[in-house]
Design a protein around this motif. Structure first.
Motif, PDB file in Angstrom:
ATOM      1  N   GLU A   2      26.149  59.435  50.573  1.00  0.00           N
ATOM      2  CA  GLU A   2      26.905  58.772  51.620  1.00  0.00           C
ATOM      3  C   GLU A   2      28.218  59.484  51.866  1.00  0.00           C
ATOM      4  N   ALA A   3      28.517  59.728  53.122  1.00  0.00           N
ATOM      5  CA  ALA A   3      29.776  60.351  53.510  1.00  0.00           C
ATOM      6  C   ALA A   3      30.865  59.288  53.585  1.00  0.00           C
ATOM      7  N   ARG A   9      23.810  61.683  54.504  1.00  0.00           N
ATOM      8  CA  ARG A   9      23.639  63.135  54.588  1.00  0.00           C
ATOM      9  C   ARG A   9      22.499  63.557  53.673  1.00  0.00           C
ATOM     10  N   TYR A  14      24.061  69.817  49.101  1.00  0.00           N
ATOM     11  CA  TYR A  14      25.158  69.749  48.136  1.00  0.00           C
ATOM     12  C   TYR A  14      24.770  70.209  46.733  1.00  0.00           C
ATOM     13  N   THR A  90      32.427  62.737  50.015  1.00  0.00           N
ATOM     14  CA  THR A  90      31.009  62.457  49.876  1.00  0.00           C
ATOM     15  C   THR A  90      30.750  61.870  48.498  1.00  0.00           C
TER      16      THR A  90
END
Length: 99
Positions: A2-3, A9, A14, A90
């Motif tokens: 979660e941003a 996302r 990442y 994030t």
């Protein structure tokens, strides 16, 4: 994943370090698989499974919080969790852990 703005996302973007050694660990559910259990109708993360006692690694550097999902996320559904907040806000959530 979660941003800061609440949007989801793809966590694959990442991952700098695999969160479990593979093998013996494996991906048990991929990102965005259709699943009616979620409000979006899709799985919002990547689930890894590994034998009991396996090491778990953060996929990227950040600030970590750990505890019960009830205390940290307001739900009992995830059991023991670790939350890693990256420098861009994030949030990575590691759930269903034995310790």
């Amino acid at each position: 994943l979660e941003a800061r703005n609440g949007g989801l996302r793809n966590p694959s973007n990442y991952i700098q370090v695999q969160p479990v050694d593979t093998p013996p660990g494996w991906v048990s559910q991929s990102y965005w698989n259709a699943d009616s259990m979620y409000t979006s109708g899709h799985h919002p993360g990547i689930d890894y499974a590994a034998p009991y006692g396996s090491n778990i690694y953060a996929v990227a550097p950040g600030l970590m919080y750990r505890g019960s999902s009830e205390a940290l996320l307001g739900t009992w559904a995830y059991g023991n969790v670790a939350i890693v907040e990256l420098s861009d806000g994030t949030t990575m959530i590691y759930a269903h852990m034995s310790d």
